[in-house]
Write an enzyme that holds these catalytic residues in place. Structure first.
Site, PDB file in Angstrom:
ATOM      1  N   GLU A  44     -58.861   1.448 -13.531  1.00 36.32           N
ATOM      2  CA  GLU A  44     -59.511   1.910 -12.308  1.00 36.32           C
ATOM      3  C   GLU A  44     -61.027   2.101 -12.449  1.00 36.32           C
ATOM      4  OE1 GLU A  44     -58.478   2.249  -9.334  1.00 36.32           O
ATOM      5  OE2 GLU A  44     -56.309   2.126  -9.499  1.00 36.32           O
ATOM      6  N   SER A 103     -11.106  47.199 -12.829  1.00 36.47           N
ATOM      7  CA  SER A 103     -10.909  47.966 -14.067  1.00 36.47           C
ATOM      8  C   SER A 103     -12.065  47.854 -15.044  1.00 36.47           C
ATOM      9  CB  SER A 103      -9.625  47.492 -14.766  1.00 36.47           C
ATOM     10  OG  SER A 103      -8.488  47.757 -13.964  1.00 36.47           O
TER      11      SER A 103
END
Length: 693
Positions: A96, A356
């Protein structure tokens, strides 16, 4: 002659002066133009460079657990060049903008080349935009083809180069470059197309990500694979020519298949992620104590378990380190998006009946208070407490039975008796001391709380069990990595906590599991609405809840059948080998029922053991609330009344057995606050609290 000579000599002087003047004017004009250009650049109205990035929730190792899109629906993750594969950065700059490190925002060589090629071919062949100009376009969301737009990009690019460093400009490109769909920036692109961070990219992956931003929608590999392949191969060909890739690397990259769809972003611990981001608004990155790999395995485990039990069942799981308090996995439901299971409801926070699973706490308190020992006998028979007549789950009575057996069988009558002796308020106080925030119907605690008659969430239950697992006092559970460890309140002594673990490790285990390695307890709430299993080994504690999110009963479900197998499998997925449970503390009393001190051989109700009847023992020295400076010397006790033999307990532990004298000494319990209890042969007792310096 003289005049002609003077004229000839005069003309060169005038010409030199005119040239000097012209040069001065040219320099002044050039300077003025440069100054005007300089002012023009300095006055550039720059776009915002601090744009919104996605909120990220990370695991303990920095792995992405969940991200949230920004306001416009884009996935834009914060990134720095150091977070990206160096080879990708090399490929990007060479393809680029190979003079990125040296130009001032505009590359005159690239511009002249682009203009020349356009004139020669009659069309645009290559672009002259630098990476900085592309950043300018991305920040302003501008166009590339019009001259006015290009001029604006050049002006902004030059201004950006004056105000930002090259690394900052590169960071802006890596953050904003478009990669198709809602993916913006290199990290979002790497997750969307390859399902990973961009730290390590193959040449094929890097080449595709270099090519995509030039035309992100027309080169999407899931929609236009031919265009994507051609653009990727152009990048590879240039990298080969420039020597960045070898022929073998380029050929292997060309043969690599393109991704055929965009991957979904990670969604690990979504309920917890939602909760912590809501608690920390505006914070862009939150690091949790969770382990992403463990979280993934636990989510898969719960999804499979729920699938096997029907379309409407939900489930939740928490795994934590009971030594550090760090939560390693927290699963709120089997499927976050599963509407049939109401997967959006976080069942780790839902208030449910614990069944429980509170019984171990009550037994631990009884052991700690000197009311009982695991080998103490208790009568399992019909009882009635002012109209409250609890029954065992099977409706049967077993007569005399040890506390160990009563807890392992999860009998109801013995635990209600212990709750009556301890007092429901004391049980509630201990529960809150663990860090839990139980929901108590009616406000006042009653005996039914020992059988699940209150509301509590899974996180609080795991916090409670973490305290028992850590020797009676554990750290507060924490999910945020930055939070400092903090101790929770003490539940029991280390000896009582070990006794509870020793009892629970003796429970029958699911098929295929190894017995005696995990101390655990199951529970089933009234109406079969909730199935629980919570347990621990020497390092970790895991809690599992299963049921329906809407509270509808699920006939036939039991914690032992449904949740316990998931608990044991969760330990197997947590780590390759279990950590052994610790040995008993030195002061633990390990004897048979017959060898216990007489007051501990058989459980006695309060009206027999703790009533203020005449002749009960009385500690006359030291007096209650005394402060003594012993400096390591023995502590002298003086008794009045009572029937020998006497049992003396310090901080819940027997220190003297079968004592028949009324004045005697015992070793100092150590500096700090201590509680002394004397129990006589008739089961009557007296207690004093003192401080030793």
């Amino acid at each position: 002659m003289g005049r002609v000579g003077r004229c000839a000599a005069y003309r060169p002087g005038r010409k030199w002066k005119r040239s000097a003047l012209a040069l001065a004017v040219l320099i002044a004009v050039t300077f003025a133009i440069y100054r005007a250009f300089d002012v023009w650049i300095d006055r550039t109205d720059l776009p915002l460079t601090l744009t919104e990035t996605s909120t990220e929730v990370l695991d303990r190792n920095g792995k992405l657990l969940r991200a949230y899109p920004v306001g416009n629906g884009l996935w834009r993750l914060a990134v720095q060049p150091a977070d990206v594969d160096p080879r990708f950065l090399q490929m990007l700059l060479r393809y680029e903008d190979k003079r990125f490190r040296s130009h001032a925002g505009v590359d005159p060589i690239a511009l002249l080349r682009a203009v020349g090629q356009a004139l020669w071919h009659g069309r645009a062949v290559s672009g002259g935009s630098t990476l900085t100009m592309q950043v300018a376009r991305l920040l302003e969301d501008g166009t590339t083809g019009r001259w006015a737009g290009k001029l604006r990009q050049m002006r902004v690019a030059l201004a950006l180069e004056r105000r930002l460093s090259k690394e900052e400009i590169l960071t802006l490109y890596l953050t904003h470059a478009p990669y198709g769909g809602a993916a913006e920036g290199i990290r979002a692109a790497a997750y969307s197309w390859f399902g990973k961070e961009p730290r390590r990219l193959t040449p094929a992956e890097a080449a595709l990500l270099v090519a995509l931003p030039q035309s992100p929608e027309r080169r999407r590999p899931d929609r236009f694979p031919q265009a994507a392949n051609e653009s990727r191969n152009r990048v590879l060909a240039r990298m080969l020519r420039q020597g960045l890739l070898s022929e073998e690397q380029a050929e292997a990259a060309r043969r690599t298949p393109l991704p055929h769809r965009m991957a979904a972003f990670p969604r690990l611990a979504p309920h917890l992620a939602d909760r912590v981001t809501a608690q920390h608004p505006g914070k862009r990155q939150l690091q949790l104590t969770l382990d992403g790999a463990v979280q993934s395995r636990m989510q898969q485990l719960l999804a499979g378990a729920a699938r096997r039990t029907g379309p409407h069942l939900s489930a939740a799981l928490i795994a934590a380190d009971h030594q550090s308090g760090e939560v390693l996995a927290m699963v709120g439901s089997p499927g976050y998006s599963n509407a049939e299971r109401r997967g959006f409801v976080d069942m780790t926070q839902a208030i449910r009946s614990p069944g429980s699973t509170l019984k171990p706490l009550i037994y631990g308190l009884a052991f700690d208070q000197g009311l009982a020992h695991p080998e103490t006998l208790i009568h399992d028979g019909p009882v009635n407490f002012a109209g409250y007549a609890p029954q065992n789950f099977d409706g049967e009575f077993r007569g005399d039975i040890t506390m160990r057996e009563a807890l392992q069988l999860s009998l109801n009558i013995p635990v209600v008796k212990l709750t009556q002796e301890l007092g429901p308020a004391r049980v509630m106080a201990s529960l809150r001391a663990s860090g839990a925030s139980p929901d108590l119907p009616g406000g006042a605690p009653g005996l039914a709380l020992s059988l699940g008659g209150l509301g509590i969430n899974l996180q609080d239950m795991v916090q409670l069990y973490a305290g028992l697992a850590a020797g009676g006092q554990g750290p507060e559970l924490r999910m945020i990595q930055a939070e400092a460890p903090a101790p929770a309140g003490r539940l029991t002594s280390a000896e009582a906590a070990w006794q509870v673990a020793d009892v629970l490790r003796g429970l029958p285990v699911p098929s295929g599991a190894r017995a005696g390695t995990i101390a655990y307890k199951t529970g089933t709430s009234y109406g079969h609405r909730d199935a629980w299993a919570i347990g621990w080994d020497g390092r970790h504690v895991i809690g599992v809840w299963m049921g329906r999110a809407d509270g509808t009963p699920v006939p036939g479900i039991f914690g032992g059948d449904l949740a316990a197998p998931v608990l044991f499998e969760a330990f197997g997925r947590l780590k390759p080998a279990l950590d052994p449970l610790p040995p008993p503390p030195p002061a633990t009393l390990i004897v048979s029922s017959a060898e216990l001190p007489p007051p501990l051989q058989r459980f006695r109700p309060r009206d027999a053991a703790f009533s203020d009847t005449a002749g009960a023992p009385e500690l006359i020295f030291p007096p209650d609330g005394a402060r003594l400076a012993l400096a390591g010397a023995a502590l002298t006790l003086k008794l009045r009344g009572g029937t020998a033999p006497f049992l003396v307990m310090a901080n819940g532990l027997p220190v003297l057995i079968d004592q028949r004298r009324r004045e005697f000494s015992l070793p100092s319990p150590g500096p700090g606050f201590s509680s002394l209890v004397v129990v006589d042969g008739m089961g009557r007792s007296d207690r004093v609290n003192l401080r030793i310096d």
